[in-house]
Design a protein around this motif. Sequence first.
Motif, PDB file in Angstrom:
ATOM      1  N   MET A  43       8.310 -20.344 -11.811  1.00  0.00           N
ATOM      2  CA  MET A  43       8.452 -20.723 -13.331  1.00  0.00           C
ATOM      3  C   MET A  43      10.021 -20.733 -13.890  1.00  0.00           C
ATOM      4  O   MET A  43      10.369 -20.683 -14.998  1.00  0.00           O
ATOM      5  N   GLN A  76       1.257 -20.405 -14.889  1.00  0.00           N
ATOM      6  CA  GLN A  76       1.776 -19.470 -13.923  1.00  0.00           C
ATOM      7  C   GLN A  76       0.761 -18.759 -12.906  1.00  0.00           C
ATOM      8  O   GLN A  76       1.176 -18.169 -12.056  1.00  0.00           O
ATOM      9  N   PHE A 113       7.407 -17.282 -19.559  1.00  0.00           N
ATOM     10  CA  PHE A 113       7.499 -15.880 -20.099  1.00  0.00           C
ATOM     11  C   PHE A 113       6.284 -15.156 -20.624  1.00  0.00           C
ATOM     12  O   PHE A 113       6.203 -14.288 -21.331  1.00  0.00           O
ATOM     13  N   GLY A 114       5.093 -15.503 -19.983  1.00  0.00           N
ATOM     14  CA  GLY A 114       3.750 -15.054 -20.181  1.00  0.00           C
ATOM     15  C   GLY A 114       2.929 -16.016 -21.025  1.00  0.00           C
ATOM     16  O   GLY A 114       1.763 -15.886 -21.017  1.00  0.00           O
ATOM     17  N   GLU A 154      11.191  -9.189 -15.100  1.00  0.00           N
ATOM     18  CA  GLU A 154      10.881  -8.595 -16.457  1.00  0.00           C
ATOM     19  C   GLU A 154      11.796  -7.523 -16.744  1.00  0.00           C
ATOM     20  O   GLU A 154      12.149  -7.235 -17.970  1.00  0.00           O
ATOM     21  N   ALA A 166       2.213 -16.017 -11.049  1.00  0.00           N
ATOM     22  CA  ALA A 166       3.724 -15.750 -11.518  1.00  0.00           C
ATOM     23  C   ALA A 166       3.585 -15.126 -12.698  1.00  0.00           C
ATOM     24  O   ALA A 166       3.713 -15.763 -13.672  1.00  0.00           O
ATOM     25  N   GLY A 167       3.530 -13.725 -12.620  1.00  0.00           N
ATOM     26  CA  GLY A 167       3.395 -12.994 -13.920  1.00  0.00           C
ATOM     27  C   GLY A 167       3.557 -11.543 -13.497  1.00  0.00           C
ATOM     28  O   GLY A 167       3.338 -11.172 -12.203  1.00  0.00           O
ATOM     29  N   GLY A 168       3.798 -10.686 -14.375  1.00  0.00           N
ATOM     30  CA  GLY A 168       3.954  -9.443 -14.022  1.00  0.00           C
ATOM     31  C   GLY A 168       5.064  -9.131 -12.935  1.00  0.00           C
ATOM     32  O   GLY A 168       4.937  -8.084 -12.244  1.00  0.00           O
ATOM     33  N   PHE A 196       0.921 -11.885 -23.565  1.00  0.00           N
ATOM     34  CA  PHE A 196       1.909 -11.316 -22.592  1.00  0.00           C
ATOM     35  C   PHE A 196       2.961 -11.907 -22.919  1.00  0.00           C
ATOM     36  O   PHE A 196       3.159 -13.244 -22.967  1.00  0.00           O
ATOM     37  N   MET A 197       4.259 -11.133 -23.120  1.00  0.00           N
ATOM     38  CA  MET A 197       5.634 -11.679 -23.433  1.00  0.00           C
ATOM     39  C   MET A 197       6.360 -10.845 -22.657  1.00  0.00           C
ATOM     40  O   MET A 197       6.358  -9.802 -22.815  1.00  0.00           O
ATOM     41  N   ARG A 198       7.265 -11.479 -21.774  1.00  0.00           N
ATOM     42  CA  ARG A 198       8.230 -10.572 -20.676  1.00  0.00           C
ATOM     43  C   ARG A 198       8.268  -9.255 -21.137  1.00  0.00           C
ATOM     44  O   ARG A 198       8.696  -8.751 -22.175  1.00  0.00           O
ATOM     45  N   ALA A 199       7.770  -8.500 -20.157  1.00  0.00           N
ATOM     46  CA  ALA A 199       7.786  -7.125 -20.150  1.00  0.00           C
ATOM     47  C   ALA A 199       6.846  -6.440 -21.288  1.00  0.00           C
ATOM     48  O   ALA A 199       7.158  -6.105 -22.142  1.00  0.00           O
ATOM     49  N   PRO A 200       5.579  -7.099 -21.305  1.00  0.00           N
ATOM     50  CA  PRO A 200       4.628  -6.876 -22.639  1.00  0.00           C
ATOM     51  C   PRO A 200       4.166  -5.373 -22.647  1.00  0.00           C
ATOM     52  O   PRO A 200       4.059  -4.704 -21.469  1.00  0.00           O
TER      53      PRO A 200
HETATM   54 MO1  MOS Z   1       4.874 -12.338 -17.443  1.00  0.00          MO
HETATM   55  S1  MOS Z   1       4.778 -11.658 -19.606  1.00  0.00           S
HETATM   56  O1  MOS Z   1       3.651 -11.297 -16.681  1.00  0.00           O
HETATM   57  O2  MOS Z   1       4.633 -13.717 -17.603  1.00  0.00           O
END
Ligand code: MOS
Length: 704
Positions: free
Chosen positions: A463, A206, A237-238, A671, A501-503, A344-348
């Motif tokens: 992703m 990511q 998904f993190g 998320e 590619a996160g958050g 981190f998992m989707r909307a941690p």
């Molecule tokens: Mo997301 S949990 O920032 O891939």
Amino acid sequence: MNKVIGTGVNRKDGRAKVTGTATYAAEHQIPGLVHGYLVTASIANGQIKSIDTSAAEKAPGVIAVFTPKNPPKIFKPANDFMSSKIYEERLPLSDDKIYYGGQIIGLVVADTFERSRHAAHLLKIEYTTQQPLVDAKKATFKDAPPLFGEELKFEKGNIAAGNSAAQVKIAATYTTATELHAPMEPHAIIAHWQDDNSLTIYEPSQWVAGSQRTYAQLFGLPTERVRIVTPFIGGAFGSKAFPWPHAILTAAAGRQIQRPLKVVLSRRHLTANTGHRSETEQLIRLGATADGKLTVIEHEAKSCTSPVDVFPEGCTGITPVMYDAPNLRLKQDMATLNIGTPTFMRAPGENPGMWAMESAIDELAWALKIDPVELRLNNETTEHQRHGLPFSAKHFADCLRVGADKFGWKDRPKQVRTLTRDGKLIGWGVAAATFPGMRGQASVKARLLGDGTAHILTAGNDMGTGAYTIVAATAAEILGLPVEQIRVEMGDSLLPDGGLAGGSQMTASLIPAVMSACAEVLKTADAKTAQEALTKLQQSGQSAFEATATSAPGDEAKKWAFQSWGAHFCEVSIDEEIGRLQVTRWVSVMDIGKVMNAKTAASQIRGGVIMGIGQALMEECHLDPNIGYPVVYDLATYHFPAHADIPRIEVIFVGEPDLNFNPAGARGVGEIGITGVSAAIANAIYHATGKRIRDLPITPDKLL
Ligand code: MOS
């Protein structure tokens, strides 16, 4: 200019994915490739007494066996999240201790996958075993450390005063289970060394540029001597943002044997070694006046981490943004268990936080005899109560009103256990959704070619969210070309750094850079449209007009808080005789700023809702209480929704482009969809049955 942005553009990568021509990490064909299989601990706490590798070393096809007795060379990276980041601070094979069940304790390399797996089972390992701690109820909790530099403890106003001003109070404890990311594509890596001084990594990532820097630090190389190739990711998904121990070990082993080395994880390996969402326990206390104005919010959260890294699940981050409370107290604790490292998992944080908060708000609404939609509207906050900043653009009230209207909420019976259909109890539930708007720096190269096509290149990647498609749509609109004539290349560290590619931030980071690069191409040509530029290109004799642009946030975050909003409305049908629940109706209304692609944005929300339904009703990773080993280890034992579990999910977008945030006005959509889903379901269950369920997942036994 033709409008492309915001319409429903088909996925650029759709055909490649459904026809099997999209190449995932493990599918890259490298001549001379050899295969590794992980050896993992069968105990969850203790020490390796002895390892006998002689049978494995003599097995057919075996090239090398790595254990803590002969670890391949690895340098300690800075691991500061800026220059580099690894998921698990302890380096693989760096000591002979066992910290959690399934921990990697070796790697066997052979000429085929089957031979490496066979030989991996020939290792004879003796342990000194201690009783593992895997039960959070028996763990010792302490203050959690800061998350992204912010203390998780916070207080404003006067809690005692808030409590005495309250005429109605509720207090309840809500729990969530340990959850797995369970991506369709298992984690996999091919490490290909060219001599000893240059490394190519094929791995789903990511964060392409971040991985590049991290691997460079891990192996004492200059950054430009590492190349990360990750054109497609089959779900993350993190869990695919930074190198995990298996990947570090594979790259280190590949260097030592000087052969391209591939390791693909089994589902069992994934469970222990590629992260999870920690179980949580949250206490919420709310106080309100009789007419439904909050006087106090208290939110205490607990989560667990592993012995070899620290990751708090920041559940209380949502609390200061959701509802206006003059008196507010947040607290977060953490304990260490003998379990793999959570991440981190989707909307941690937001996800479990909203499960608790949105359940509690519903409980308060029933206690006050006020409609839960109205209670939320009455307590909206115009500012981030912790940072003291106004929200840049907020259409939460529209989400609630439009959703209520679409769902037919006004016809909701005010009593529990009153709606029935075909002998089953029916219930309606509502919950809010939220996720912050985040943005980082990103660079993009745009090229306009003489044949009327344009080529957009960036290391930022897709992703599965639809990034390829919105990059193409944005370029098409700025250049004035049909979207079919835009070619997009992503996910290779040879290309300009496209950020993380996160958050939910890839759109917000990347799209302004695409806009700038395309505008710059036209400027270079001194043209208003691609057509005009093409004429000039032919006259000039050049092969292409090309520009690279970088876009980054300024100081806007000092003036505003950026946050996305939403509301979920759902209907459940429950057969109490057998504890069977079906989700029968769903409406989600979201305010995410500018919607870049109506089709893929709605798909992101649907994916989030489906994942939330899984969390609400099924998903749970159990550990054996005695040996501490995960007893959920594949897609048969880890239950998540199938098609028959999911109703039609209606997704509606409201709001306006958030142009204070970035030139695209888009806050991202990856998320937010999962937040609030489990609470909407539990709230509907209460309406149907009169039973308040505060522990996830809500399996049939809890509904009987
Ligand atoms: Mo997301 S949990 O920032 O891939």
